[in-house]
Design a protein around this motif. Structure first.
Motif, short mmCIF file in Angstrom:
data_model
loop_
_atom_site.label_atom_id
_atom_site.label_comp_id
_atom_site.label_asym_id
_atom_site.label_seq_id
_atom_site.Cartn_x
_atom_site.Cartn_y
_atom_site.Cartn_z
N LEU A 30 16.41 73.26 28.21
CA LEU A 30 16.93 74.57 28.56
C LEU A 30 16.16 75.66 27.81
CD1 LEU A 30 20.71 73.59 28.24
CD2 LEU A 30 19.34 73.69 30.34
N SER A 31 16.38 76.91 28.19
CA SER A 31 15.64 78.00 27.55
C SER A 31 16.59 78.99 26.90
CB SER A 31 14.76 78.73 28.58
OG SER A 31 15.55 79.33 29.58
N VAL A 32 16.09 79.73 25.91
CA VAL A 32 16.89 80.69 25.15
C VAL A 32 16.50 82.10 25.53
CG1 VAL A 32 17.54 81.49 22.85
CG2 VAL A 32 16.99 79.06 23.22
N VAL A 33 17.46 82.90 25.94
CA VAL A 33 17.21 84.29 26.31
C VAL A 33 16.75 85.08 25.08
CG1 VAL A 33 18.29 86.43 27.15
CG2 VAL A 33 18.83 84.24 28.23
N LYS A 34 15.70 85.87 25.24
CA LYS A 34 15.14 86.62 24.12
C LYS A 34 15.50 88.11 24.16
CE LYS A 34 11.14 83.52 23.69
NZ LYS A 34 9.66 83.43 23.65
N SER A 35 16.06 88.56 25.26
CA SER A 35 16.31 90.00 25.44
C SER A 35 17.55 90.49 24.71
CB SER A 35 16.44 90.32 26.94
OG SER A 35 15.30 89.89 27.64
N TYR A 36 18.44 89.58 24.31
CA TYR A 36 19.70 89.97 23.69
C TYR A 36 19.88 89.16 22.41
CZ TYR A 36 20.27 91.86 28.33
OH TYR A 36 20.06 92.53 29.51
N ARG A 45 15.73 74.96 18.81
CA ARG A 45 15.44 73.53 18.74
C ARG A 45 16.41 72.73 19.61
NH1 ARG A 45 16.54 72.83 13.66
NH2 ARG A 45 14.54 73.76 13.07
N HIS A 46 17.69 73.04 19.52
CA HIS A 46 18.68 72.26 20.27
C HIS A 46 18.57 72.53 21.77
CE1 HIS A 46 22.22 69.82 20.76
NE2 HIS A 46 22.83 70.78 21.43
N ALA A 47 18.34 73.78 22.16
CA ALA A 47 18.26 74.12 23.58
C ALA A 47 17.02 73.50 24.23
CB ALA A 47 18.24 75.63 23.76
N THR A 48 15.88 73.61 23.59
CA THR A 48 14.66 73.09 24.19
C THR A 48 14.67 71.57 24.26
OG1 THR A 48 13.56 73.22 22.02
CG2 THR A 48 13.25 75.07 23.53
N MET A 49 15.30 70.91 23.30
CA MET A 49 15.42 69.45 23.36
C MET A 49 16.24 69.01 24.57
SD MET A 49 15.94 68.35 19.37
CE MET A 49 16.33 66.66 19.84
N GLU A 82 27.23 73.89 21.71
CA GLU A 82 26.65 73.18 20.56
C GLU A 82 25.63 74.04 19.83
OE1 GLU A 82 27.11 68.70 22.53
OE2 GLU A 82 25.18 69.76 22.56
N CYS A 83 24.87 74.85 20.58
CA CYS A 83 23.90 75.75 19.94
C CYS A 83 24.61 76.70 18.98
CB CYS A 83 23.15 76.55 21.01
SG CYS A 83 21.84 75.64 21.86
N LEU A 84 25.72 77.26 19.42
CA LEU A 84 26.46 78.17 18.55
C LEU A 84 27.03 77.43 17.34
CD1 LEU A 84 27.74 80.85 17.81
CD2 LEU A 84 29.61 80.34 19.41
N GLU A 85 27.62 76.26 17.57
CA GLU A 85 28.22 75.51 16.47
C GLU A 85 27.18 75.11 15.44
OE1 GLU A 85 31.69 74.62 16.00
OE2 GLU A 85 31.64 76.39 17.30
N LYS A 86 26.01 74.68 15.89
CA LYS A 86 24.96 74.28 14.96
C LYS A 86 24.44 75.47 14.16
CE LYS A 86 23.35 70.22 17.55
NZ LYS A 86 23.53 69.24 16.45
N ALA A 87 24.37 76.63 14.81
CA ALA A 87 23.93 77.84 14.11
C ALA A 87 24.95 78.25 13.05
CB ALA A 87 23.71 78.97 15.11
N ILE A 88 26.23 78.20 13.39
CA ILE A 88 27.28 78.56 12.44
C ILE A 88 27.26 77.64 11.22
CG2 ILE A 88 29.79 78.64 12.10
CD1 ILE A 88 30.02 79.59 15.00
N SER A 89 26.93 76.39 11.46
CA SER A 89 26.98 75.40 10.37
C SER A 89 26.01 75.68 9.24
CB SER A 89 26.73 73.99 10.93
OG SER A 89 25.37 73.83 11.32
N ILE A 90 24.97 76.49 9.48
CA ILE A 90 23.99 76.77 8.41
C ILE A 90 24.27 78.10 7.71
CG2 ILE A 90 22.23 75.47 9.67
CD1 ILE A 90 20.83 78.24 10.14
N VAL A 91 25.29 78.84 8.19
CA VAL A 91 25.55 80.17 7.62
C VAL A 91 26.15 80.05 6.23
CG1 VAL A 91 26.88 82.30 7.87
CG2 VAL A 91 25.82 81.25 9.88
#
Length: 394
Positions: A292-298, A285-289, A261-270
């Motif tokens: 869950l956490s978002v990897v920052k290294s990649y 926003r979607h992950a923390t709600m 869902e994180c990927l789909e929501k991001a694509i929807s604003i492109v």
């Protein structure tokens, strides 16, 4: 490796490769006293065609005889199969398990020798040693390229091949399959399309974010990510998905679905005019709600004739990414979402990233084209793509 040995007596065994009546027996399996049902072949051709995957049976048998369990802490140098532990991003190998303060339950296993790509297939300059030569000093590290119609068409073709190769991998994922077998399937699918590639098999059984081809047998309850990059007609296509192995627990199901869902929501604003940093805001926003956490290294990246170039696409919030989207740009979005903390560590192989707390991680990725009116997902699922995600069926 010598060809199979004749089966002396009449038998009702079927060929492992094609299913026809079998009259040959793998000599190595006979030496190891393994069941004949998984070692029978009808011809030398079938034996040779199946060898790259069949040899994993011998390795598993030897691991078992050594008493080596899932931790893999025995010295496996005696295997003498060309399988060794990876160091320094594949630049060196060792027969001994490297010393490391491991997190989680998984450990590395020896990896198979590099697979052969036919000489008539064009390869990028990083294909042999993994080190790009042109890419680091290209001006496209600073300038986001607007693709020409010809480049876009070539990328469509390349991304379709990448999608078909990933779908081939998805079809074979089940308990008992090894990550090396998954790599073989991806390799053969891309070679059949006359494309050069790197297929990174990523196993998320507990704590892995990314890893090179390891001989790991996936088990019921695991989640497994397969990441495929295809190089064809001078351009790259990149995508990955995370799959369920058998029956997974509810927490893992929610982790994978949230990542999707994180990927789909991001694509929807492109679309043209949107700032690149907004992608991270949507994902974070979607992950923390969901706790869950978002990897920052990649991060996601520009892609085309170069594998990695501008723009960088952070997946976390409040990033310093600069620039806005314009029609003709191509880039990936590929969020990694963790069940625990976002921080990661690197294994001694110089490639495998693991979560510091040993909890699970998932990832999805697409290669995208910004159009005049929105976005085209170049690596989108096809009508023939396997139905593997329950929320899509619903």
């Amino acid at each position: 490796m010598a060809g199979g040995s004749d089966v002396a007596e009449a038998t009702a065994l079927s060929c492992v490769q094609c299913g026809k009546p079998a009259h040959l027996q793998c000599p190595k399996c006979m030496e190891l006293k393994l069941p004949r049902e998984g070692a029978a072949f009808c011809t030398q051709d079938c034996f040779k065609a199946c060898w790259s995957s069949h040899k994993s049976v011998h390795v598993k048998a030897k691991l078992s005889s050594l008493g080596t369990g899932s931790t893999g802490e025995q010295d496996l140098g005696v295997l003498n199969e060309g399988w060794q532990y990876c160091l320094r991003r594949g630049q060196s190998r060792t027969p001994k398990l490297p010393h490391f303060d491991w997190t989680g339950k998984l450990r590395p296993y020896p990896i198979s020798p590099m697979r052969v790509v036919p000489s008539h297939i064009d390869q990028p300059d990083w294909a042999v040693d993994g080190i790009p030569k042109i890419e680091p000093n290209s001006e496209l590290q600073r300038v986001v390229e607007i693709k020409t119609p010809d480049q876009i068409q070539r990328m469509r073709e390349t991304c379709k091949i990448a999608r078909e190769a990933l779908d081939a991998a998805a079809r074979v994922i089940r308990p008992g399959v090894t990550t090396d077998e998954i790599d073989r399937v991806v390799h053969e699918a891309t070679i059949a399309a006359d494309s050069g590639y790197i297929g990174v098999t990523s196993c998320f059984s507990y704590d892995l974010l990314k890893l090179v081809y390891l001989f790991i047998e996936i088990r019921d309850g695991d989640i497994v990510n397969v990441d495929v990059t295809v190089y064809y007609k001078g351009v790259h296509g990149d995508l990955n998905e995370t799959y369920f192995v058998g029956n997974v627990d509810e927490a893992s199901l929610q982790l994978v679905q949230c990542t999707y869902e994180c990927l789909e929501k991001a694509i929807s604003i492109v679309k043209p005019g949107v700032r690149f940093r907004e992608i991270g805001e949507v994902i974070n926003r979607h992950a923390t709600m969901s706790g869950l956490s978002v990897v920052k290294s990649y991060c996601g990246h520009g892609i085309g004739e170069l594998f990695h170039c501008a723009p960088n696409i952070p997946h976390y919030g409040r990033s310093k990414a600069v620039g806005v989207m314009k029609a003709g740009q191509t880039f990936t979005i590929e969020p990694m979402i963790n069940a625990g903390v976002w921080r990661d560590r690197m294994w001694p192989d110089g490639w495998t990233a693991v979560t510091t707390d040993g909890k699970r991680s998932a990832q999805f990725e697409h290669t995208l084209l910004v159009t005049e009116t929105g976005v085209e997902v170049l690596t989108a699922r096809l009508p023939s793509s396997p139905s593997v995600f329950p929320w899509l069926n619903a």
